[in-house]
Design a protein around this motif. Structure first.
Motif, mmCIF file in Angstrom:
data_model
loop_
_atom_site.group_PDB
_atom_site.id
_atom_site.type_symbol
_atom_site.label_atom_id
_atom_site.label_comp_id
_atom_site.label_asym_id
_atom_site.label_seq_id
_atom_site.Cartn_x
_atom_site.Cartn_y
_atom_site.Cartn_z
ATOM 1 N N ILE A 81 3.720 19.981 -1.685
ATOM 2 C CA ILE A 81 3.645 19.881 -2.799
ATOM 3 C C ILE A 81 3.641 21.747 -3.593
ATOM 4 O O ILE A 81 2.749 22.365 -3.199
ATOM 5 N N GLY A 82 4.104 21.134 -4.729
ATOM 6 C CA GLY A 82 4.654 22.974 -5.110
ATOM 7 C C GLY A 82 5.259 23.473 -4.533
ATOM 8 O O GLY A 82 6.117 23.737 -3.188
ATOM 9 N N SER A 83 6.312 24.513 -5.219
ATOM 10 C CA SER A 83 7.086 24.895 -4.924
ATOM 11 C C SER A 83 6.822 26.580 -3.267
ATOM 12 O O SER A 83 7.494 26.447 -2.911
ATOM 13 N N CYS A 84 5.226 27.032 -3.567
ATOM 14 C CA CYS A 84 4.510 27.547 -2.372
ATOM 15 C C CYS A 84 5.466 26.615 -0.810
ATOM 16 O O CYS A 84 5.397 27.225 0.093
ATOM 17 N N ALA A 85 4.916 25.377 -1.000
ATOM 18 C CA ALA A 85 5.513 24.073 -0.269
ATOM 19 C C ALA A 85 6.349 24.239 0.729
ATOM 20 O O ALA A 85 6.715 23.915 1.054
ATOM 21 N N CYS A 86 7.116 24.367 -0.345
ATOM 22 C CA CYS A 86 8.328 23.161 -0.444
ATOM 23 C C CYS A 86 9.496 24.671 -0.487
ATOM 24 O O CYS A 86 10.405 24.170 0.330
ATOM 25 N N TYR A 87 8.944 25.684 -1.080
ATOM 26 C CA TYR A 87 9.947 26.704 -0.591
ATOM 27 C C TYR A 87 9.939 27.648 -0.142
ATOM 28 O O TYR A 87 10.768 28.857 0.861
ATOM 29 N N GLY A 88 8.607 28.166 0.255
ATOM 30 C CA GLY A 88 8.071 30.083 0.804
ATOM 31 C C GLY A 88 7.434 30.348 -1.106
ATOM 32 O O GLY A 88 6.605 30.224 -0.610
ATOM 33 N N GLY A 89 7.666 29.898 -1.844
ATOM 34 C CA GLY A 89 7.055 30.237 -3.453
ATOM 35 C C GLY A 89 7.316 31.717 -4.132
ATOM 36 O O GLY A 89 8.198 32.597 -2.920
ATOM 37 N N VAL A 90 6.677 32.278 -4.721
ATOM 38 C CA VAL A 90 6.890 33.533 -4.982
ATOM 39 C C VAL A 90 6.909 34.803 -3.635
ATOM 40 O O VAL A 90 6.947 35.799 -3.742
ATOM 41 N N GLN A 91 5.090 34.502 -3.199
ATOM 42 C CA GLN A 91 5.420 35.011 -2.146
ATOM 43 C C GLN A 91 7.019 35.474 -0.881
ATOM 44 O O GLN A 91 6.601 36.319 -0.244
ATOM 45 N N ALA A 92 7.164 34.941 -1.112
ATOM 46 C CA ALA A 92 8.767 34.340 0.192
ATOM 47 C C ALA A 92 9.945 35.442 0.052
ATOM 48 O O ALA A 92 11.224 35.246 -0.006
ATOM 49 N N GLN A 93 9.642 36.135 -1.644
ATOM 50 C CA GLN A 93 11.113 36.507 -2.086
ATOM 51 C C GLN A 93 11.738 37.552 -2.022
ATOM 52 O O GLN A 93 12.823 37.412 -1.848
#
Length: 259
Positions: A81-93
């Motif tokens: 749930i949420g972009s961090c869990a789904c894609y890595g999120g802001v911290q993975a940019q």
């Protein structure tokens, strides 16, 4: 009774707070399921077997990895749930642009921390994920729908149409045509387009829609005043692994794991 868990990894806990904001729907849900693990909201937690486990946050520490591996082992269904869990999120940019040491040095001024950290990863980069509910935060309506589907043995399905579709439904004037940088044409809808309705261009927090055309999106953003470098950075903020193939100077632009 169906047992549900809600776990947080590295993130802001905003998605878990949105679940708590479901209010009446959450109260009805509590009459149908047992939420046996939800540390953010309750003290009495058990970690045994789960019918459904919801996971928020990116996998950024050794502890995160151990938790999500255990969650996968104990859960029949695991939902990011949420972009961090789904894609890595802001911290993975910046994962594809800098080493972990460079990132730690820039943020903390040193490379040694009190816990072992890794480059932020989506949950699906560590374990198999059954379903994903993106967003920053996730849309609480989609959470309620997903839980309802799962409780009735129905596979959750949300078509990956672009945010532009929701702007059309709400009769929101197209911000791209007004010269405002907006990622609506390449971003997965489902949020109700609250940003564009307030005159703020879509920031792409829900990740890619089906078949995103980043070549044309970069051209449009460039026409709306962003350099290609800034346009790429704008598109990559929330996308995590989805954004690592979006590059400047006409280099290959594709989504490695698919939309």
């Amino acid at each position: 009774m169906v047992k549900i868990g809600i776990m947080g990894l590295t993130g802001c806990s905003g998605c878990q707070c949105e679940i708590l904001n479901c209010q009446d729907a959450l109260m009805k849900l509590l009459g149908m399921v047992e939420i046996s693990y939800f540390p953010l909201a309750q003290d009495n937690n058990t970690f045994e077997e789960f019918d459904v486990m919801f996971v928020e946050g990116s996998v950024t520490t050794e502890e995160d990895e151990a938790k999500v591996l255990k969650a996968r082992e104990k859960s029949k269904i695991l939902v990011a749930i949420g972009s961090c869990a789904c894609y890595g999120g802001v911290q993975a940019q910046k994962n594809d642009e800098a080493s972990l040491e460079e990132m730690l040095k820039t943020v903390y001024g040193r490379t040694e921390l009190f816990l072992k950290v890794t480059k932020p990863r989506a949950v699906s980069e560590v374990v198999d994920v059954d379903y994903e509910l993106p967003g920053c935060p996730l849309d609480k309506r989609q959470f309620v729908y997903a839980v309802s589907f799962l409780l009735n043995g129905v596979k959750p399905f949300f078509p990956k149409i672009p945010v532009c579709h929701e702007c059309k439904l709400s009769e929101t004037e197209c911000l791209t045509l007004k010269g405002i940088p907006c990622q609506g044409p390449v971003t997965y809808a489902g949020c109700g387009a609250p940003c564009t309705s307030q005159g703020v261009g879509c920031q792409g927090c829900r990740g890619n829609c089906d078949f995103p055309n980043f070549d044309e999106m970069l051209k449009i953003l460039n026409q709306n005043g962003l350099s290609e470098k800034d346009a790429v950075a704008f598109l990559k903020v929330f996308r995590g692994y989805q954004g690592k193939e979006i590059k400047v100077n006409g280099e290959e632009r594709r989504n490695e794991k698919g939309a």
